[in-house]
Structures are given as C-alpha cells and as structure tokens.
Design a protein around this motif. Structure first.
Motif, PDB file in Angstrom:
ATOM      1  N   ARG A   2      -0.281 -23.880  23.800  1.00 26.59           N
ATOM      2  CA  ARG A   2      -0.795 -24.954  22.972  1.00 26.59           C
ATOM      3  C   ARG A   2      -2.270 -25.363  23.002  1.00 26.59           C
ATOM      4  O   ARG A   2      -2.538 -26.391  23.416  1.00 26.59           O
TER       5      ARG A   2
ATOM      6  N   PRO B 289       9.322 -20.224  31.161  1.00 25.03           N
ATOM      7  CA  PRO B 289       9.586 -21.641  30.847  1.00 25.03           C
ATOM      8  C   PRO B 289       8.457 -22.111  29.831  1.00 25.03           C
ATOM      9  O   PRO B 289       8.320 -23.263  29.745  1.00 25.03           O
ATOM     10  N   PHE B 290       7.521 -21.160  29.351  1.00 25.13           N
ATOM     11  CA  PHE B 290       6.553 -21.788  28.331  1.00 25.13           C
ATOM     12  C   PHE B 290       6.938 -21.922  27.142  1.00 25.13           C
ATOM     13  O   PHE B 290       6.529 -22.596  26.135  1.00 25.13           O
TER      14      PHE B 290
ATOM     15  N   PRO C  45       2.275 -30.768  31.978  1.00 27.52           N
ATOM     16  CA  PRO C  45       3.621 -30.412  31.812  1.00 27.52           C
ATOM     17  C   PRO C  45       4.501 -31.647  32.402  1.00 27.52           C
ATOM     18  O   PRO C  45       5.587 -31.904  31.936  1.00 27.52           O
ATOM     19  N   VAL C  46       4.103 -32.338  33.310  1.00 25.26           N
ATOM     20  CA  VAL C  46       4.953 -33.342  34.051  1.00 25.26           C
ATOM     21  C   VAL C  46       4.802 -34.879  33.494  1.00 25.26           C
ATOM     22  O   VAL C  46       5.816 -35.082  32.951  1.00 25.26           O
TER      23      VAL C  46
ATOM     24  N   LYS D 223       2.614 -35.582  30.673  1.00 25.48           N
ATOM     25  CA  LYS D 223       1.990 -35.470  29.506  1.00 25.48           C
ATOM     26  C   LYS D 223       0.783 -36.301  29.161  1.00 25.48           C
ATOM     27  O   LYS D 223       0.421 -36.857  28.152  1.00 25.48           O
TER      28      LYS D 223
ATOM     29  N   CYS E 148      -0.050 -20.034  36.119  1.00 23.92           N
ATOM     30  CA  CYS E 148       0.859 -20.833  35.352  1.00 23.92           C
ATOM     31  C   CYS E 148       0.322 -21.871  34.243  1.00 23.92           C
ATOM     32  O   CYS E 148       0.474 -21.835  33.108  1.00 23.92           O
TER      33      CYS E 148
ATOM     34  N   SER F 284       8.081 -29.105  27.680  1.00 21.91           N
ATOM     35  CA  SER F 284       7.053 -28.944  28.559  1.00 21.91           C
ATOM     36  C   SER F 284       7.784 -27.841  29.734  1.00 21.91           C
ATOM     37  O   SER F 284       9.030 -27.858  29.946  1.00 21.91           O
ATOM     38  N   PRO F 285       6.647 -27.055  30.239  1.00 22.73           N
ATOM     39  CA  PRO F 285       7.397 -26.126  31.224  1.00 22.73           C
ATOM     40  C   PRO F 285       7.697 -26.536  32.493  1.00 22.73           C
ATOM     41  O   PRO F 285       8.302 -25.974  33.190  1.00 22.73           O
ATOM     42  N   ALA F 286       7.542 -27.986  32.708  1.00 19.77           N
ATOM     43  CA  ALA F 286       8.074 -28.636  33.867  1.00 19.77           C
ATOM     44  C   ALA F 286       9.521 -29.145  33.585  1.00 19.77           C
ATOM     45  O   ALA F 286      10.087 -29.586  34.577  1.00 19.77           O
ATOM     46  N   LEU F 287       9.960 -29.074  32.341  1.00 18.53           N
ATOM     47  CA  LEU F 287      11.431 -29.584  32.187  1.00 18.53           C
ATOM     48  C   LEU F 287      12.283 -28.271  32.594  1.00 18.53           C
ATOM     49  O   LEU F 287      11.934 -27.179  32.801  1.00 18.53           O
TER      50      LEU F 287
ATOM     51  N   ARG G  28      -2.936 -28.768  21.632  1.00 16.77           N
ATOM     52  CA  ARG G  28      -2.481 -29.965  22.077  1.00 16.77           C
ATOM     53  C   ARG G  28      -2.196 -29.747  23.634  1.00 16.77           C
ATOM     54  O   ARG G  28      -0.886 -29.519  23.955  1.00 16.77           O
TER      55      ARG G  28
ATOM     56  N   ASN H 185       4.589 -27.037  39.415  1.00 14.34           N
ATOM     57  CA  ASN H 185       5.691 -27.570  38.755  1.00 14.34           C
ATOM     58  C   ASN H 185       6.032 -26.510  37.597  1.00 14.34           C
ATOM     59  O   ASN H 185       7.051 -27.074  36.943  1.00 14.34           O
ATOM     60  N   ILE H 186       5.342 -25.477  37.224  1.00 19.22           N
ATOM     61  CA  ILE H 186       5.727 -24.507  36.237  1.00 19.22           C
ATOM     62  C   ILE H 186       6.990 -23.715  36.812  1.00 19.22           C
ATOM     63  O   ILE H 186       8.019 -23.445  36.405  1.00 19.22           O
TER      64      ILE H 186
ATOM     65  N   GLN I 239      -1.619 -20.302  31.322  1.00 19.13           N
ATOM     66  CA  GLN I 239      -0.768 -19.599  30.159  1.00 19.13           C
ATOM     67  C   GLN I 239      -0.288 -20.870  29.443  1.00 19.13           C
ATOM     68  O   GLN I 239      -0.116 -20.732  28.101  1.00 19.13           O
ATOM     69  N   TRP I 240       0.183 -21.965  30.174  1.00 18.13           N
ATOM     70  CA  TRP I 240       0.785 -23.271  29.375  1.00 18.13           C
ATOM     71  C   TRP I 240      -0.482 -23.622  28.436  1.00 18.13           C
ATOM     72  O   TRP I 240      -0.340 -24.335  27.191  1.00 18.13           O
TER      73      TRP I 240
END
Lengths: 156, 148
Positions: A35, B52-53, A42-43, A45, A27, B87-90, A38, A5-6, A30-31
């Motif tokens: 943060r 995308p981060f 990513p999809v 929340k 991926c 969000s990186p999924a956007l 928090r 998804n990233i 790294q995300w």
C-alpha cells in the motif's frame, strides 16, 4: 522476544519503527510496497515510511549478508555530520533565476500558436459542409490579421 | 499456533486440517452475557498465497449464521479489518477476537437492511464487495456497493 511482527520468526535484517515495533526489513518492505500511498505501522497504525525506520545492528553484524535480489538493502542508519556546507545555497539561487527568464521569453509564441491554429482546424472539419466558402473566407481574414500582427511585432 | 497456546474463550480450531493450510475452520461460541450466549458458529478462513500481506477471506459457514446488522445471511461479514484496514500483524486469533467483540456489542439481533438484495447480487468472495465503512464497522450497510 525479538520476533518480527509480520512473519513471527526471529527478525532478520531487523529494523524498528519510530513507534518502537520490530520487523524484518524484507517483511516491512513488502508491506510498504503493498500500500504505497497508505503506509501505516502494522501493529499500531502510526505513520511509517522507509526513511523513518532505524536498522538494528547486533554485535558482530559487520559482515554483510547476501544482498537480496527483490528487496533493496536496509535503509542506512542516520548519522548527522557536524560540518555545514556553505557553497550550496548560492548555487541554488542562480539556477532559479535562469528558469524564470526562460518562461517569460517563451510566453508570446505559445499565445500566438494557440490563438491562430484554431480557425484552421475548424475549416478542415467543415470542408464538406454547406458553409464551405464562408468558412474559407473567414479563415483567410484570420490569416491576414495574423500575418499583419506578426509583421507589426517584427517592425515594432 | 498461538491460538492453541493462548486460546480465546469459546474459540476452537478444527483439529484435523493439517493437510490444508490455506483453509481453516474455526468453531466459535457466543460470549457469555451477550445476545449470542450459547450459540455455536463456524468461521471459514481462506488464505491467499500473499498472506499475511493480503487479508484472509473470512465468512460464517454452516447451519447457524449469526443474525447481526453487519453479517449477511450468506455469511459475509462487513468488518473493515477484513479488507482496507487489514494489517499483516493481525492473526487468526485477533480476527476472531474482533468478530466475537463485534457480536458481543450487538444490542438488537437483525440482518443488515439490504440483506436480501446483497445476497442475490454479491460475488462469492466478500473481498470483492466494495464496503462502505463508517468508523470501524459499517453502519450504512445499505450503501454497500458491489464491485466487479
């Protein structure tokens, strides 16, 4: 179908979140690092974390891929062991008792130092002032009080 | 790419920008049945190497900047998914959809109350503005504080 998804490529070192979303582990890692306080999926929340993702092992994936330098290896799958260890709780209790007695023993020394070092600091600051002699006199009184108090403690 | 495969109504990518992947121009038309029906806007997306981060820098550019309570006259947009809710999924597609939706839900065409002050004092990069959000979009835009 099985796209991260990233990065939108086919997921490599795939992991899936508790909310069911698929990512490459590099991926997602790294995300999560972006943060750290928090951490959200990513999809959707939802709350997410390193311990809450499940690696996906396809058939024939027993050969380990080259470990990446920047990214730690995927978190391992969780297997609950049937055995229950018994020795550990008793050991933990004993350790706690040791800490408590140490704290009580150290307390009076901390109290004395914090009380009797303050007048000395004040005199050193006020040495150029008009009240020089008076300050010195007061500090001497404090010193005598302190010495007598310590003597009394030793005798008693 | 998915924007070409599954286009959104009224959203078109500028065709000839293959040489610069870090700057995209998107042409957008106001949705039917809304205050912006028939109006044409241009959105600029600037992607940093961390995309995308890291969120893209999205601003309205060109002659027609929509008059909207969350769009400043310099093109800056007060939308939480462009900064802290990124969000990186956007994707470009989902960001465009959010902006079309933000425009469509507008009931009265007006600028943010602090528009003139903000436009005079803000940084060129809208991501350097410390936006104060209330819910998904900032309703207290006069509280927008400039960072750096």
């Amino acid at each position: 179908m099985f796209e991260c998804n990233i990065c939108l490529d086919t997921a490599k070192d795939a992991v899936v979140s508790m909310c069911g979303h698929l990512f490459c582990w590099p991926c997602l890692h790294q995300w999560l690092e972006t943060r750290p306080n928090r951490q959200l999926c990513p999809v959707c929340k939802a709350a997410i974390g390193k311990d809450k993702v499940i690696p996906l092992y396809g058939r024939g994936s027993s050969q380990q891929e080259d470990p990446r330098n920047k990214v730690p290896p995927r978190p391992a799958g969780h297997r609950t062991e049937p055995e229950n260890t018994t020795g550990f709780p008793g050991f933990g209790f004993g350790e706690g008792g040791f800490h408590m007695s140490f704290g009580i023993g150290a307390f009076p020394f901390g109290f004395l130092t914090s009380t009797f070092t303050h007048p000395d600091q004040r005199t050193s600051q006020a040495t150029r002032g008009v009240l020089h002699h008076e300050d010195e006199f007061i500090s001497k009184i404090f010193l005598y009080v302190a010495i007598s108090f310590i003597l009394w403690l030793l005798i008693a | 790419m998915s924007l070409i495969k599954e286009p959104l109504p009224g959203v078109v990518v500028d065709g000839d920008q293959a040489e610069n992947l870090s700057l995209w121009i998107i042409h957008m038309t106001g949705a039917e049945g809304t205050l912006y029906e028939g109006e044409h806007f241009q959105l600029q997306f600037k992607f940093s190497p961390k995309y995308p981060f890291d969120s893209p820098e999205v601003t309205f550019i060109g002659p027609n900047i929509p008059v909207h309570p969350h769009v400043y006259s310099n093109g800056h947009i007060c939308l939480s998914i462009l900064t802290e809710d990124w969000s990186p999924a956007l994707s470009v597609q989902t960001v465009c959809l959010s902006i079309v939706s933000m425009l469509s839900s507008c009931k009265e065409k007006k600028r943010p109350p602090d528009n003139s002050f903000y436009v005079k004092t803000c940084n060129k990069n809208p991501k350097k503005t410390k936006w104060w959000y209330h819910g998904k979009i900032c309703v207290t835009s006069y509280l927008c504080i400039i960072d750096y």
